[in-house]
Design an enzyme around this catalytic site. Sequence first.
Site, PDB file in Angstrom:
ATOM      1  N   ASP A 120      -9.869  -4.757  -6.673  1.00 59.16           N
ATOM      2  CA  ASP A 120     -10.765  -5.700  -6.012  1.00 59.16           C
ATOM      3  C   ASP A 120     -12.153  -5.108  -5.808  1.00 59.16           C
ATOM      4  O   ASP A 120     -12.305  -3.946  -5.446  1.00 59.16           O
ATOM      5  CB  ASP A 120     -10.205  -6.092  -4.641  1.00 59.16           C
ATOM      6  CG  ASP A 120      -8.922  -6.885  -4.769  1.00 59.16           C
ATOM      7  OD1 ASP A 120      -8.789  -7.604  -5.777  1.00 59.16           O
ATOM      8  OD2 ASP A 120      -8.066  -6.785  -3.877  1.00 59.16           O
ATOM      9  N   ASN A 151       0.805  -1.217   0.000  1.00 60.12           N
ATOM     10  CA  ASN A 151       0.000   0.000   0.000  1.00 60.12           C
ATOM     11  C   ASN A 151       0.842   1.273   0.000  1.00 60.12           C
ATOM     12  O   ASN A 151       0.331   2.340  -0.327  1.00 60.12           O
ATOM     13  CB  ASN A 151      -0.967  -0.014   1.177  1.00 60.12           C
ATOM     14  CG  ASN A 151      -2.066  -1.051   1.005  1.00 60.12           C
ATOM     15  OD1 ASN A 151      -2.371  -1.461  -0.109  1.00 60.12           O
ATOM     16  ND2 ASN A 151      -2.639  -1.492   2.107  1.00 60.12           N
ATOM     17  N   ARG A 153     -16.511   2.125  -3.266  1.00 60.02           N
ATOM     18  CA  ARG A 153     -15.352   2.912  -2.843  1.00 60.02           C
ATOM     19  C   ARG A 153     -15.313   4.180  -3.692  1.00 60.02           C
ATOM     20  O   ARG A 153     -14.521   4.301  -4.614  1.00 60.02           O
ATOM     21  CB  ARG A 153     -14.057   2.096  -2.995  1.00 60.02           C
ATOM     22  CG  ARG A 153     -13.996   0.900  -2.064  1.00 60.02           C
ATOM     23  CD  ARG A 153     -12.612   0.310  -1.984  1.00 60.02           C
ATOM     24  NE  ARG A 153     -12.293  -0.499  -3.144  1.00 60.02           N
ATOM     25  CZ  ARG A 153     -11.123  -1.134  -3.300  1.00 60.02           C
ATOM     26  NH1 ARG A 153     -10.189  -1.041  -2.371  1.00 60.02           N
ATOM     27  NH2 ARG A 153     -10.887  -1.858  -4.371  1.00 60.02           N
ATOM     28  N   ASP A 187      -7.927  -4.511   5.947  1.00 59.86           N
ATOM     29  CA  ASP A 187      -7.231  -5.527   5.149  1.00 59.86           C
ATOM     30  C   ASP A 187      -6.834  -6.752   5.962  1.00 59.86           C
ATOM     31  O   ASP A 187      -6.382  -7.750   5.395  1.00 59.86           O
ATOM     32  CB  ASP A 187      -5.978  -4.932   4.499  1.00 59.86           C
ATOM     33  CG  ASP A 187      -6.293  -4.121   3.250  1.00 59.86           C
ATOM     34  OD1 ASP A 187      -7.457  -4.157   2.804  1.00 59.86           O
ATOM     35  OD2 ASP A 187      -5.393  -3.448   2.724  1.00 59.86           O
ATOM     36  N   LEU A 242     -15.595  -0.125   7.489  1.00 52.68           N
ATOM     37  CA  LEU A 242     -15.139   0.545   6.266  1.00 52.68           C
ATOM     38  C   LEU A 242     -15.748  -0.089   5.025  1.00 52.68           C
ATOM     39  O   LEU A 242     -16.238   0.607   4.143  1.00 52.68           O
ATOM     40  CB  LEU A 242     -13.608   0.507   6.192  1.00 52.68           C
ATOM     41  CG  LEU A 242     -12.888   1.144   7.378  1.00 52.68           C
ATOM     42  CD1 LEU A 242     -11.385   0.979   7.238  1.00 52.68           C
ATOM     43  CD2 LEU A 242     -13.242   2.621   7.483  1.00 52.68           C
ATOM     44  N   ILE A 261     -14.987   8.085  -5.198  1.00 55.34           N
ATOM     45  CA  ILE A 261     -13.856   9.021  -5.213  1.00 55.34           C
ATOM     46  C   ILE A 261     -14.342  10.451  -5.040  1.00 55.34           C
ATOM     47  O   ILE A 261     -13.654  11.392  -5.448  1.00 55.34           O
ATOM     48  CB  ILE A 261     -13.035   8.873  -6.515  1.00 55.34           C
ATOM     49  CG1 ILE A 261     -13.884   9.179  -7.750  1.00 55.34           C
ATOM     50  CG2 ILE A 261     -12.428   7.482  -6.615  1.00 55.34           C
ATOM     51  CD1 ILE A 261     -13.057   9.297  -9.023  1.00 55.34           C
ATOM     52  N   GLN A 267     -14.435  12.319  -2.399  1.00 52.94           N
ATOM     53  CA  GLN A 267     -13.545  13.140  -1.570  1.00 52.94           C
ATOM     54  C   GLN A 267     -12.295  13.548  -2.347  1.00 52.94           C
ATOM     55  O   GLN A 267     -11.750  14.640  -2.136  1.00 52.94           O
ATOM     56  CB  GLN A 267     -13.167  12.393  -0.291  1.00 52.94           C
ATOM     57  CG  GLN A 267     -14.343  12.082   0.624  1.00 52.94           C
ATOM     58  CD  GLN A 267     -15.110  13.321   1.033  1.00 52.94           C
ATOM     59  OE1 GLN A 267     -14.567  14.212   1.684  1.00 52.94           O
ATOM     60  NE2 GLN A 267     -16.379  13.402   0.637  1.00 52.94           N
TER      61      GLN A 267
END
Length: 426
Positions: free
Chosen positions: A116, A23, A121, A307, A329, A123, A125
Amino acid sequence: MKKMIIKGGQKLSGEVTIGGAKNSTVALIPAAILADTPVTFDSVPDILDVHNLMLILKSMNVTSTFNHGELYVDPTKINKVPLPGGAIKSLRASYYFMGALLGRFGEAVVGFPGGDNIGPRPIDQHIKGFEALGAKVLEQNDAVHIKTGAAGLHGARIFFDIVSVGATINVLLAAVKAKGTTIIENAAKEPEIVDLATFLNNMGAQIRGAGTDVIRIKGVDSLKATNTHTIIPDRIEAGTYLAFAAANGDGVLVKNVITEHLEPFIAKLVEMGVYLEVNEDSIYVRGGGKLTPVTVKTAPFPGFATDLQQPITPLLMKAHGESKIIDTLYPERIKHVPEMQRMGGNISSNNGIITVGYSDMLRGTTVEASEIRAGVSLLGLALMSNGTTMIVKAENILRGYERIVAKLRGLSVDVQIIEKNTDSED
């Protein structure tokens, strides 16, 4: 398509060395195009995401070479080109080229990211941050078009509505060359963000507060690399091997870890009753012993990492009682659940809560790795099961875990990768 074959019922023993953080790496490589000089990274994990990012660099006429964990990137002849698809679609972190290209050229065209599928998720922001810096953002033809006016990017005060690692990184990449000072409030605090800020500061950036919820960036005109940047150890890989060792180990030493990055995970293992010896840069797991069920609730750093909720699941099946997993999350991150049920796992999901019970009738079968962490959790369960397990779509595991077959073999595990229409390979 790759397949992974795991012979179950084996005890892990020996030692394993953790590689550089995935990451961090997937943010550092896009950040390299901000430099006015070649850049060298050390401790780079040899994973598919790195090679896909190198393909994206090549499409922009950025030279890169990768040997023995060292990645060399030369962005000095970079071309300003749109990145509509191809490798962009293969990994989520490709969206960091939005911020990096915006910082470098004042404009960017980047296809919607892939990676994944673990639930929504958005975008929004990221876009909010880019617009605050003076960019106009348009979404069309399955791509994000970002462009500044003649005045270019300018500093701004940006408050994120939610804590977002991706948005924090993307805005940081754009702001590092903007005119004036940018203040990011409600910023993510992950170690990978600190690693990125360290890299940029060593090239001449002026970033303060990385690792806190307020980051201040004073824009600079030029970034020049003078030293090799060593990537921090991967806390998710470390946690995964710790979980494997606790569930099915007979003495495993996990080396090259920053224990502070793993404190929430270590605390949960201790709460379960796992015996650990925590050293300065390594952790020894004895294995065995009666385990207590726990509740795992994910949260942004310094909370329990999302994760790691899947990799810890096989270990929870060793606890006598009922454990709960609540992923605040990504509550839809449950694709491993039906696959584990097929292996005999006592696990279910309802209304965003995963319930895990003691499972003593685990059996090997054929399962599918739908994404990185789901796949590695099935691998962990396969190590505990009777018989042989075949994991299809194993390339998803290889996206996030460097040399995992070789590392597991070093821990006395019988595992192999089979390529379609070819013999087995490591």
